[in-house]
Design a protein around this motif. Sequence first.
Motif, PDB file in Angstrom:
ATOM      1  N   UNK A 139       0.866  -1.141   0.050  1.00  0.00           N
ATOM      2  CA  UNK A 139      -0.001  -0.011  -0.189  1.00  0.00           C
ATOM      3  C   UNK A 139       0.870   1.278   0.002  1.00  0.00           C
ATOM      4  N   UNK A 140       0.404   2.259   0.870  1.00  0.00           N
ATOM      5  CA  UNK A 140       1.236   3.347   0.968  1.00  0.00           C
ATOM      6  C   UNK A 140       2.225   3.449   2.496  1.00  0.00           C
ATOM      7  N   UNK A 141       2.557   2.025   2.805  1.00  0.00           N
ATOM      8  CA  UNK A 141       3.301   1.916   4.007  1.00  0.00           C
ATOM      9  C   UNK A 141       4.562   0.950   3.644  1.00  0.00           C
ATOM     10  N   UNK A 142       5.772   1.268   4.198  1.00  0.00           N
ATOM     11  CA  UNK A 142       7.027   0.671   3.922  1.00  0.00           C
ATOM     12  C   UNK A 142       7.953   0.437   5.180  1.00  0.00           C
ATOM     13  N   UNK A 143       8.596  -0.562   5.041  1.00  0.00           N
ATOM     14  CA  UNK A 143       9.705  -0.834   6.196  1.00  0.00           C
ATOM     15  C   UNK A 143      10.966  -0.810   5.374  1.00  0.00           C
ATOM     16  N   UNK A 144      11.932  -0.209   6.116  1.00  0.00           N
ATOM     17  CA  UNK A 144      13.185  -0.339   5.268  1.00  0.00           C
ATOM     18  C   UNK A 144      14.276  -0.922   6.435  1.00  0.00           C
ATOM     19  N   UNK A 145      14.679  -1.873   6.042  1.00  0.00           N
ATOM     20  CA  UNK A 145      15.889  -2.741   6.900  1.00  0.00           C
ATOM     21  C   UNK A 145      17.319  -2.577   6.502  1.00  0.00           C
ATOM     22  N   UNK A 146      18.159  -2.210   7.262  1.00  0.00           N
ATOM     23  CA  UNK A 146      19.518  -2.125   6.824  1.00  0.00           C
ATOM     24  C   UNK A 146      20.569  -2.665   7.752  1.00  0.00           C
ATOM     25  N   UNK A 147      21.708  -2.810   7.500  1.00  0.00           N
ATOM     26  CA  UNK A 147      22.749  -3.317   8.231  1.00  0.00           C
ATOM     27  C   UNK A 147      22.967  -2.598   9.585  1.00  0.00           C
ATOM     28  N   UNK A 148      23.219  -1.547   9.124  1.00  0.00           N
ATOM     29  CA  UNK A 148      23.355  -0.224  10.370  1.00  0.00           C
ATOM     30  C   UNK A 148      22.522   1.136   9.814  1.00  0.00           C
ATOM     31  N   UNK A 149      22.408   1.699  10.839  1.00  0.00           N
ATOM     32  CA  UNK A 149      21.699   3.024  10.621  1.00  0.00           C
ATOM     33  C   UNK A 149      22.183   3.730   9.484  1.00  0.00           C
ATOM     34  N   UNK A 209       8.800   6.394   5.797  1.00  0.00           N
ATOM     35  CA  UNK A 209       8.879   4.634   6.057  1.00  0.00           C
ATOM     36  C   UNK A 209       9.466   4.392   7.393  1.00  0.00           C
ATOM     37  N   UNK A 210       9.149   3.098   7.933  1.00  0.00           N
ATOM     38  CA  UNK A 210       9.600   2.850   9.383  1.00  0.00           C
ATOM     39  C   UNK A 210      11.148   2.138   8.901  1.00  0.00           C
ATOM     40  N   UNK A 211      11.919   2.392   9.780  1.00  0.00           N
ATOM     41  CA  UNK A 211      13.494   2.251   9.620  1.00  0.00           C
ATOM     42  C   UNK A 211      13.958   1.216  10.521  1.00  0.00           C
ATOM     43  N   UNK A 212      14.528  -0.066  10.403  1.00  0.00           N
ATOM     44  CA  UNK A 212      15.096  -0.867  11.341  1.00  0.00           C
ATOM     45  C   UNK A 212      16.551  -1.296  10.789  1.00  0.00           C
ATOM     46  N   UNK A 213      17.161  -1.841  11.770  1.00  0.00           N
ATOM     47  CA  UNK A 213      18.580  -2.510  11.552  1.00  0.00           C
ATOM     48  C   UNK A 213      18.354  -4.152  11.784  1.00  0.00           C
ATOM     49  N   UNK A 217       8.601  -4.538  12.498  1.00  0.00           N
ATOM     50  CA  UNK A 217       7.199  -4.318  12.820  1.00  0.00           C
ATOM     51  C   UNK A 217       6.616  -5.761  13.012  1.00  0.00           C
ATOM     52  N   UNK A 218       5.339  -5.700  13.551  1.00  0.00           N
ATOM     53  CA  UNK A 218       4.616  -6.970  13.682  1.00  0.00           C
ATOM     54  C   UNK A 218       4.245  -7.494  12.254  1.00  0.00           C
ATOM     55  N   UNK A 219       4.058  -6.813  11.244  1.00  0.00           N
ATOM     56  CA  UNK A 219       3.842  -7.406   9.754  1.00  0.00           C
ATOM     57  C   UNK A 219       4.745  -8.116   9.231  1.00  0.00           C
ATOM     58  N   UNK A 220       6.209  -7.929   9.823  1.00  0.00           N
ATOM     59  CA  UNK A 220       7.519  -8.452   9.219  1.00  0.00           C
ATOM     60  C   UNK A 220       8.116  -9.525  10.190  1.00  0.00           C
TER      61      UNK A 220
END
Length: 701
Positions: free
Chosen positions: A558-568, A590-594, A600-603
């Motif tokens: 949709x119009x939601x996104x999650x970005x995952x990276x090794x480091x910030x 976007x939501x950002x995680x390392x 997030x719960x959907x991932x």
Amino acid sequence: MKRWAPYPFVRIALSFIAGILVYLFTGREFRYSLELFAFFVATYLVLYLVSRRLKSVEANTIAGIAGLLCFVAGGIWLTHLHTEAHHPRHLSNLSGIPAYYVGVVDDYVVQKPGYQNTVLQVEQVQVNGQWQPAEGRVQLSVPHDSNREYEVSYGDRLLIKGAPLPVAPSPNPNQFDYRAFLANKQIHHRHFLQPHQFQKIDSAPPNPVLSFSIYLRRQLDALLKASIDERREYGISSALILGVKDELDNSIRDAYAQTGTMHVLAVSGLHVGLIYGILAFLLAGFKRSAKQRTVYATVILSVLWLYAFITGLSPSVLRAAFMFSLITVAMVSRRQHNIYNTLAIAAFALLWYNPYFLLEVGFQLSFLALLGIVYLQPRFYKLIEFENRVLDKGWALFTASLAAQLATFPLGLYYFHQFPVYFWLANLLVVPAATFVLYSGVAAMFFSWVPLLSTVLFKIHFAITWGMNEFNMLVNLLPQAVINGIDISTSQTWLLYTLLLLFILFFAYKQLRYFALATVVVALLATQEILEINTQQHQRSLVVYNMRNATAFSFLQGQQATVVSHQPLAPQNYIFNIQPYLWHKGVHQADAYTFADAPASHLGHALLPDSNNLYVWQGKRMLVVSKPIQMQPLPDFEIDYLLLTQNVRIKPEELQAFRFKQLVLDASNAPWYLQRLKPQLAAAGIAFYDLTEQGALVVDL
């Protein structure tokens, strides 16, 4: 036709621009352009002779149309001539790979952290042991690791070992197309040099005038640097006066961009206009006799072109200096001049010199802003009258800013995807402040040989520059100072300009048909937006980004996104590589995680015993391998994407135990690692996707 009668050069310029666009939109492969031009010239001459004999309005009209078609064909032909990639000796058309090549530095040298950028005009190449003439422009990145201020200079002839590579396409979706940007400058190759990969042979500046101009600008820049202690104020001063942006701080650059005042830092028509304005004011009395008018024109033209000279003869300054020169000559010759014809002559002459100027953002914005100021500002100004002189000047400045912003509004959204809400407030103070920064800086440099006066002038200059910077930073801190994430298509840009034109026609002629057509355009824009939002609400995609020395991927629904990276990720890294795609897809934040965070719960996420990471999303499994594999998968466990990162130590036979659909090598792996691993994978019969060569992996579900 009568309405067009006073604007002959406008018709010519528009026809010429149409020819340039025809060539560009046909893929720059338009053949027989010279024959086409000759055909229309011959047709025009025949029709002209017929119209002289018939002496009828219809015959004159047909001959006039044929004459305009000559300029259309001329635009096609001239653009073809300026497209260097078609030349037989161009680097793109060589029969082999050069082992060495020789060329001349043919542009400014721009300072970057750790290296310097410039452009080399190729003269010769060595292919298969034989030297042969060649041509083409190569963007050079020269390592800067010595005590010298510049590793190379304009006019240096260099011998370079190796071959330049074609400019790579954008590594990530919707990212700024740097290859197209360079191609418009006739640069199709790049070369990142090592310290001992090049040697200076001699110095042979192609243009001695430009060479001295660059030398003078360097000396003046050094004077500013020595006289202004604070790096932030020096960077602004050097950019505003001389057009040197090497020392601009990113935070202050962003502040000016987000307040809509970035134009004061790009030496352009504004700066030339300020100099022209003060000169016209000081010399207002020198217009009575022919001799005085000659002095008036000589002084103004001399100063304008001297300023263009000390700013390195940049295209934006040349455009403005040429236009104001036309205005000055027309004024002193006592001939009635039309500002629209003057703008058209300037545009035609510049595009005749280089048709690819039409694709430059600065060219487009500067002419649109001038058109807006010329036509809209007087009409806005008449809406309110102030008896107070200060208020009147403030209102004049506000309406000029509003007119320029309105004329460039659609193009600003298209290129920069943002709208500065407080542009009117920022420009109200920043433009006058920039005027005093320019005048005080030029005066300080001019009197630099007078010890006490020079010190006082530089202190005044510093104080005004500091105040202007602080004001811009304060405006940038206001709530909702900038609206980001606006993504419009080319067709929407044209529709917005059509809407603007229809409203101008409606208010000018008071005819309801223009308002009705404007309503139709609004309906089209609304329909496009509704369809786009509907499409975005049902979109799903997985993207593994191509980012040097970094691992990053996103999951979008949709119009939601999650970005995952090794480091910030560094802010600039995220803005440049990832944000354009998300904005294009309607994702503003976007939501950002390392790897170390709980996503997030959907991932779905699992940190495996060997410290590798497994992600599950929308039924797709991605195994991110950054550590040596120390476990065996279950026999029926299938992975969709296996991502190798961070130069992980692994052998192809270790991967054969896994069932996966696609093996991905990301850009966090070093070139030496990829060079060693890829032949091993190929020998083992394992197909792979290399982000560094193929660009980001985009999977639409």
